[in-house]
Design a protein around this motif. Structure first.
Motif, PDB file in Angstrom:
ATOM      1  N   TYR A 192       0.835  -1.205   0.000  1.00 34.88           N
ATOM      2  CA  TYR A 192       0.000   0.000   0.000  1.00 34.88           C
ATOM      3  C   TYR A 192       0.872   1.258   0.000  1.00 34.88           C
ATOM      4  O   TYR A 192       0.580   2.229  -0.710  1.00 34.88           O
ATOM      5  N   ALA A 193       1.960   1.253   0.787  1.00 32.04           N
ATOM      6  CA  ALA A 193       2.854   2.409   0.836  1.00 32.04           C
ATOM      7  C   ALA A 193       3.465   2.698  -0.533  1.00 32.04           C
ATOM      8  O   ALA A 193       3.563   3.855  -0.954  1.00 32.04           O
ATOM      9  N   PHE A 194       3.858   1.656  -1.236  1.00 33.27           N
ATOM     10  CA  PHE A 194       4.413   1.853  -2.578  1.00 33.27           C
ATOM     11  C   PHE A 194       3.346   2.413  -3.516  1.00 33.27           C
ATOM     12  O   PHE A 194       3.638   3.256  -4.360  1.00 33.27           O
ATOM     13  N   GLY A 195       2.117   1.927  -3.388  1.00 30.45           N
ATOM     14  CA  GLY A 195       1.054   2.426  -4.244  1.00 30.45           C
ATOM     15  C   GLY A 195       0.744   3.889  -3.990  1.00 30.45           C
ATOM     16  O   GLY A 195       0.532   4.663  -4.931  1.00 30.45           O
ATOM     17  N   VAL A 196       0.723   4.300  -2.707  1.00 29.09           N
ATOM     18  CA  VAL A 196       0.458   5.703  -2.366  1.00 29.09           C
ATOM     19  C   VAL A 196       1.537   6.610  -2.948  1.00 29.09           C
ATOM     20  O   VAL A 196       1.258   7.723  -3.412  1.00 29.09           O
ATOM     21  N   ARG A 197       2.773   6.142  -2.939  1.00 24.83           N
ATOM     22  CA  ARG A 197       3.893   6.958  -3.432  1.00 24.83           C
ATOM     23  C   ARG A 197       4.097   6.838  -4.942  1.00 24.83           C
ATOM     24  O   ARG A 197       4.985   7.471  -5.504  1.00 24.83           O
ATOM     25  N   GLY A 198       3.305   6.002  -5.584  1.00 24.64           N
ATOM     26  CA  GLY A 198       3.439   5.849  -7.020  1.00 24.64           C
ATOM     27  C   GLY A 198       4.676   5.089  -7.436  1.00 24.64           C
ATOM     28  O   GLY A 198       5.188   5.270  -8.549  1.00 24.64           O
ATOM     29  N   GLN A 199       5.192   4.208  -6.562  1.00 26.98           N
ATOM     30  CA  GLN A 199       6.389   3.433  -6.865  1.00 26.98           C
ATOM     31  C   GLN A 199       6.009   2.008  -7.264  1.00 26.98           C
ATOM     32  O   GLN A 199       4.946   1.505  -6.881  1.00 26.98           O
ATOM     33  N   ASP A 200       6.885   1.373  -8.018  1.00 24.99           N
ATOM     34  CA  ASP A 200       6.620   0.037  -8.542  1.00 24.99           C
ATOM     35  C   ASP A 200       7.074  -1.012  -7.528  1.00 24.99           C
ATOM     36  O   ASP A 200       8.266  -1.305  -7.400  1.00 24.99           O
ATOM     37  N   TYR A 201       6.116  -1.583  -6.825  1.00 18.60           N
ATOM     38  CA  TYR A 201       6.428  -2.570  -5.791  1.00 18.60           C
ATOM     39  C   TYR A 201       6.966  -3.867  -6.389  1.00 18.60           C
ATOM     40  O   TYR A 201       7.717  -4.589  -5.731  1.00 18.60           O
ATOM     41  N   SER A 202       6.591  -4.165  -7.635  1.00 26.51           N
ATOM     42  CA  SER A 202       7.029  -5.414  -8.252  1.00 26.51           C
ATOM     43  C   SER A 202       8.534  -5.440  -8.491  1.00 26.51           C
ATOM     44  O   SER A 202       9.117  -6.519  -8.682  1.00 26.51           O
ATOM     45  N   GLY A 213       3.579 -14.393  13.146  1.00 21.55           N
ATOM     46  CA  GLY A 213       4.689 -13.773  13.844  1.00 21.55           C
ATOM     47  C   GLY A 213       4.619 -12.262  13.778  1.00 21.55           C
ATOM     48  O   GLY A 213       3.633 -11.670  13.342  1.00 21.55           O
ATOM     49  N   THR A 214       5.701 -11.618  14.203  1.00 22.31           N
ATOM     50  CA  THR A 214       5.749 -10.155  14.242  1.00 22.31           C
ATOM     51  C   THR A 214       7.048  -9.643  13.645  1.00 22.31           C
ATOM     52  O   THR A 214       8.046 -10.362  13.563  1.00 22.31           O
ATOM     53  N   VAL A 215       7.024  -8.372  13.227  1.00 20.37           N
ATOM     54  CA  VAL A 215       8.229  -7.681  12.740  1.00 20.37           C
ATOM     55  C   VAL A 215       8.334  -6.331  13.441  1.00 20.37           C
ATOM     56  O   VAL A 215       7.325  -5.692  13.731  1.00 20.37           O
ATOM     57  N   THR A 216       9.580  -5.905  13.678  1.00 20.10           N
ATOM     58  CA  THR A 216       9.849  -4.623  14.327  1.00 20.10           C
ATOM     59  C   THR A 216      10.803  -3.826  13.450  1.00 20.10           C
ATOM     60  O   THR A 216      11.834  -4.351  13.012  1.00 20.10           O
ATOM     61  N   ALA A 217      10.459  -2.577  13.178  1.00 21.06           N
ATOM     62  CA  ALA A 217      11.300  -1.728  12.324  1.00 21.06           C
ATOM     63  C   ALA A 217      12.655  -1.488  12.968  1.00 21.06           C
ATOM     64  O   ALA A 217      12.754  -1.245  14.175  1.00 21.06           O
ATOM     65  N   LEU A 218      13.711  -1.533  12.144  1.00 20.83           N
ATOM     66  CA  LEU A 218      15.076  -1.324  12.628  1.00 20.83           C
ATOM     67  C   LEU A 218      15.706  -0.040  12.124  1.00 20.83           C
ATOM     68  O   LEU A 218      16.791   0.333  12.589  1.00 20.83           O
ATOM     69  N   ASP A 219      15.084   0.639  11.157  1.00 21.83           N
ATOM     70  CA  ASP A 219      15.660   1.868  10.644  1.00 21.83           C
ATOM     71  C   ASP A 219      14.548   2.806  10.171  1.00 21.83           C
ATOM     72  O   ASP A 219      13.364   2.470  10.224  1.00 21.83           O
ATOM     73  N   GLU A 220      14.933   3.993   9.719  1.00 17.57           N
ATOM     74  CA  GLU A 220      13.963   5.022   9.338  1.00 17.57           C
ATOM     75  C   GLU A 220      13.150   4.617   8.115  1.00 17.57           C
ATOM     76  O   GLU A 220      11.944   4.883   8.047  1.00 17.57           O
ATOM     77  N   HIS A 221      13.793   3.985   7.145  1.00 16.64           N
ATOM     78  CA  HIS A 221      13.060   3.557   5.955  1.00 16.64           C
ATOM     79  C   HIS A 221      11.961   2.562   6.335  1.00 16.64           C
ATOM     80  O   HIS A 221      10.857   2.604   5.785  1.00 16.64           O
ATOM     81  N   ALA A 222      12.267   1.655   7.250  1.00 20.38           N
ATOM     82  CA  ALA A 222      11.273   0.674   7.683  1.00 20.38           C
ATOM     83  C   ALA A 222      10.116   1.367   8.399  1.00 20.38           C
ATOM     84  O   ALA A 222       8.949   1.025   8.193  1.00 20.38           O
ATOM     85  N   GLU A 223      10.410   2.361   9.233  1.00 16.54           N
ATOM     86  CA  GLU A 223       9.363   3.096   9.936  1.00 16.54           C
ATOM     87  C   GLU A 223       8.490   3.876   8.955  1.00 16.54           C
ATOM     88  O   GLU A 223       7.268   3.941   9.102  1.00 16.54           O
ATOM     89  N   ASP A 224       9.120   4.483   7.954  1.00 17.16           N
ATOM     90  CA  ASP A 224       8.359   5.256   6.971  1.00 17.16           C
ATOM     91  C   ASP A 224       7.397   4.370   6.188  1.00 17.16           C
ATOM     92  O   ASP A 224       6.264   4.760   5.912  1.00 17.16           O
ATOM     93  N   LEU A 225       7.846   3.171   5.828  1.00 13.57           N
ATOM     94  CA  LEU A 225       6.978   2.279   5.058  1.00 13.57           C
ATOM     95  C   LEU A 225       5.794   1.788   5.890  1.00 13.57           C
ATOM     96  O   LEU A 225       4.739   1.479   5.339  1.00 13.57           O
ATOM     97  N   LEU A 226       5.974   1.714   7.202  1.00 10.08           N
ATOM     98  CA  LEU A 226       4.879   1.286   8.060  1.00 10.08           C
ATOM     99  C   LEU A 226       3.856   2.388   8.284  1.00 10.08           C
ATOM    100  O   LEU A 226       2.776   2.135   8.826  1.00 10.08           O
ATOM    101  N   ASP A 227       4.189   3.618   7.878  1.00 12.57           N
ATOM    102  CA  ASP A 227       3.254   4.750   7.972  1.00 12.57           C
ATOM    103  C   ASP A 227       3.118   5.344   6.578  1.00 12.57           C
ATOM    104  O   ASP A 227       3.760   6.339   6.246  1.00 12.57           O
ATOM    105  N   PRO A 228       2.306   4.735   5.702  1.00 14.98           N
ATOM    106  CA  PRO A 228       2.256   5.119   4.283  1.00 14.98           C
ATOM    107  C   PRO A 228       1.925   6.583   4.033  1.00 14.98           C
ATOM    108  O   PRO A 228       2.346   7.146   3.027  1.00 14.98           O
ATOM    109  N   HIS A 229       1.180   7.244   4.940  1.00 19.34           N
ATOM    110  CA  HIS A 229       0.756   8.617   4.705  1.00 19.34           C
ATOM    111  C   HIS A 229       1.776   9.638   5.203  1.00 19.34           C
ATOM    112  O   HIS A 229       1.543  10.835   5.093  1.00 19.34           O
ATOM    113  N   ARG A 230       2.885   9.164   5.756  1.00 17.86           N
ATOM    114  CA  ARG A 230       3.925  10.080   6.218  1.00 17.86           C
ATOM    115  C   ARG A 230       4.945  10.264   5.117  1.00 17.86           C
ATOM    116  O   ARG A 230       5.360   9.306   4.465  1.00 17.86           O
TER     117      ARG A 230
END
Length: 257
Positions: A126-136, A176-193
């Protein structure tokens, strides 16, 4: 290539005596582990012995380095052997890394109030789609960190920049679960930021210079401006159209399918 026949065991008990029937020449062949593997037709063991003979890096160390995130080429260069010889030991570990990366996409990101109901793969798509980037075009990978825990990485290119986001993956119930380790990971988890890299560029951008018009009379700094005239009129903010979750996910899934 001449054909030899086995005569028998040498008196030292560690070598086999072979003979060339045509020339009646005799040869000694060490009865070592490599010969025993060749007699059994154990090709994997033969390859392992070759690596142990030609390199100080044992197969177990090769697999450990691959599991820690190194590529086959990097390990081959470090061991001083061919890529083909490393690849036979790296293959099962590479499969393990690929499977873990797939599992992590079904895990749930950890939020302040607990795990998200959505999966990592859904949120990132969804984050890639909001930003107009090619997730594939993005690629997933996984490896074990120094503490033995799995790290999952997503790599993609945006413009001329190569980007990577990292999460720590913990297998468990419901994916299971995942935890962000860097800024890029945090940004992708908040698509509208807005991505932090873009915000940094905006903050550092110089303000446009104001050119002074020739012949313009000097301003009276003691004059008080009319509050009503100086008050700016409110402007309507233009909000970019954000696609719905279903549109982005269906679009991504249709591309991937």
């Amino acid at each position: 290539m001449r054909t030899l026949r086995v005569v028998g065991l040498h008196e030292d008990g560690k070598s086999i005596v072979c003979e060339d029937p045509a020339r009646r020449e005799r040869f000694l062949l060490p009865a070592d582990e490599k010969l025993r593997a060749a007699v059994r037709g154990d090709v994997p063991r033969l390859g392992q012995i070759e690596i142990e003979t030609e390199s100080q890096m044992r197969p177990r160390e090769i697999q450990a380095r691959i599991r820690a995130g190194e590529s086959v080429q990097q390990v081959a260069d470090a061991a001083g052997v061919s890529v083909e010889r490393v690849d036979r030991f790296a293959y099962p570990v590479l499969l393990e890394r690929s499977r873990t990366a797939d599992l992590a996409q079904s895990a749930h990101p950890v939020r302040e109030d607990g795990p998200d109901v959505r999966t990592l793969g859904e949120i990132v798509a969804y984050a890639f789609g909001v930003r107009g980037q090619d997730y594939s075009q993005a690629t997933w990978d996984a490896w074990r960190g120094d503490d033995g825990r799995w790290i999952v990485a997503l790599r993609w290119t945006a413009g001329r920049s190569d980007n990577a986001a990292h999460w720590q993956f913990s297998a468990g119930a419901h994916g299971g679960t995942v935890t962000a380790l860097d800024e890029h990971a945090e940004d992708l988890l908040d698509p509208h930021r807005t991505p932090r890299t873009l915000r940094a560029v905006e903050a550092d951008s110089p303000e446009p210079a104001v050119e002074e018009t020739p012949g313009r009379p000097a301003l009276d700094i003691d004059a008080q401006p009319d509050p009503a005239a100086a008050k700016p009129k409110p402007k309507k903010k233009a909000h970019p159209a954000v696609p719905a979750w279903e549109d982005v996910l269906l679009g991504v899934r249709s591309q991937r399918g």
